[in-house]
Design an enzyme around this catalytic site. Structure first.
Site: not given
Ligand code: ADP
Length: 398
Positions: A7, A91, A179, A240, A383
């Protein structure tokens, strides 16, 4: 088969080596500060002490080489040589219109390269990781697993923005969602816990972490999701802003003399829970500040909880009902207070949390109260395992 998962972020590489015969992690690690001073590799072989190595790590190629050297090291390695790695799973955040994980070929690499323009901060490093592996492990199959792929089942009315149609087509502007690997993993786990096939269930998955998103899943397919063209959309997040009136963007740019880059920075780094509270982007700090009577921390928390509630309501309508509600990621797995606040006064929708069961942190648990029509689960996301499974499936199929 042993599968290496990579990743790659802008200045970091996270890795895990899985033995897929029993889905165990042989080692995991992290290279940080790539291209900066003080680069460091932290390697954690299963069942042994962690190893920390400082080195000059100028780019992702050097970083990937160091990960592989750590995995094969005579003292703290977990495999004898690179030949033991049967495949590498990457990923990749933005997969554009890829609706599945893919074997990396010259053609798929060119498409991933093209997508860098849609997600420069995320896909650029991902591509560097792929190229580094091609150099070091030239005959090992590599697979790209995209955060966006799971959401490719959304119908056009869920992913199309009401902007001029041709303009959106030209610039590939649409809702992609992110996601996806996490939403898919927890939805599958939830179906297992509910003892019913995912294909028969109406599920809402709440991935609540630093970045947060919610997905409505019908018959095993993503129907809608809160993130959009970028991971800035949807819920209020750590830093965010999530959904705001789009007119605020041009209004603020004009009033404050901001460039597009300034505005991007403001919405991605200085907004959300941090921007409202002025305290922190971390919900642990927000909860502490609230306990100390900080009103703005309370406001930031209320905005977040209210936004999640509204999505659950909207997605229950879109799904025409709800069988399973799932909480996952840092906050969803670890904050009983956030789960309780979100589910409070939702009995009309058949959502009732058991106050005692809800005290769980970081463990899989059914937290529904007796009589709750909807099953409510806390499910730690994984994940990396999902990427390893997808990689194995693609390599076997290919
Ligand atoms: P990322 O989106 O970066 O992968 P995570 O899923 O790890 O983030 O979530 C990190 C966030 O989870 C932290 O910023 C914090 O807000 C929240 N969090 C983690 N542990 C707790 C806890 N015990 N209580 C409240 N919030 C927590």
């Amino acid at each position: 088969m042993k599968i290496l998962i990579l990743n790659c972020g802008s200045s970091s590489v996270k890795y895990q080596l899985f033995d897929m015969t029993n889905e165990t992690v042989l080692a995991r690690g992290l290279v940080e500060r790539i291209g900066l001073s003080g680069s460091v590799l932290t390697h954690r072989p299963a069942g042994k002490d962690k190893v920390v190595r400082e080195a000059e790590i100028g780019d992702h190629k050097v970083a990937v080489r160091l990960c592989l050297e750590a995995l094969t090291d005579g003292e703290y390695g977990v495999i004898k040589d690179y030949g033991e790695i049967g495949a590498v799973g990457h990923r990749i955040v933005h997969g554009g219109e890829f609706c599945d994980s893919v074997l990396i070929t010259r053609e798929t690499k060119a498409i991933i390269g093209d997508l860098v323009k849609l997600a420069p901060l995320h896909n650029g490093p991902g591509l560097l990781g792929i190229e580094a592996c091609e150099g070091i492990l030239p005959s090992t199959p590599q697979v790209a697993v995209f955060d966006t792929a799971f959401h490719q089942t959304m119908p056009p009315y869920a992913y199309t923005y009401s902007l001029p149609y041709d303009l959106c087509r030209r610039h590939h502007i649409r809702r992609y969602g992110f996601h996806g690997t996490s939403h898919k993993y927890v939805a599958l786990r939830a179906a297992g816990l509910a003892g019913r096939p995912l294909a028969e269930l109406k599920v809402i998955t709440c991935h609540l972490g630093n970045g947060s998103s919610i997905t409505a899943i019908k018959n095993g397919k993503s129907l809608d999701t809160s993130m959009g063209f970028t991971p800035l959309a949807g819920l209020t997040m750590g830093t965010r802003c999530g959904d705001i009136d789009p007119a605020i963007v041009t209004f603020l740019m004009e009033k404050e003399g901001l460039t597009p880059a300034d505005m991007d920075q403001l919405m991605n780094r200085r907004s959300g829970v941090l921007g409202v509270s002025g305290v922190s982007s971390d919900f642990r700090d927000i909860e502490d500040a609230m306990a100390g009577g900080n009103e703005r921390a309370r406001l930031a928390w209320d905005i977040f909880v209210y936004a999640v509630k509204k999505y659950i309501g909207a997605y229950t309508a879109a799904l025409n009902g709800l069988d399973v509600l799932v909480f996952t990621a840092g906050l969803g797995e670890n904050s009983p207070a956030v789960r309780e606040a979100i589910c409070r006064d939702m009995d009309y929708l058949g959502i009732k949390v058991d106050a005692v069961k809800n005290q769980v942190r970081g463990q899989e648990k059914d937290i529904s109260a007796a009589g709750s029509r909807v099953r409510i689960f806390v499910i730690p996301t994984n994940e990396e395992l999902m990427i390893a499974r997808e990689t194995l499936a693609v390599v076997r199929a290919g």
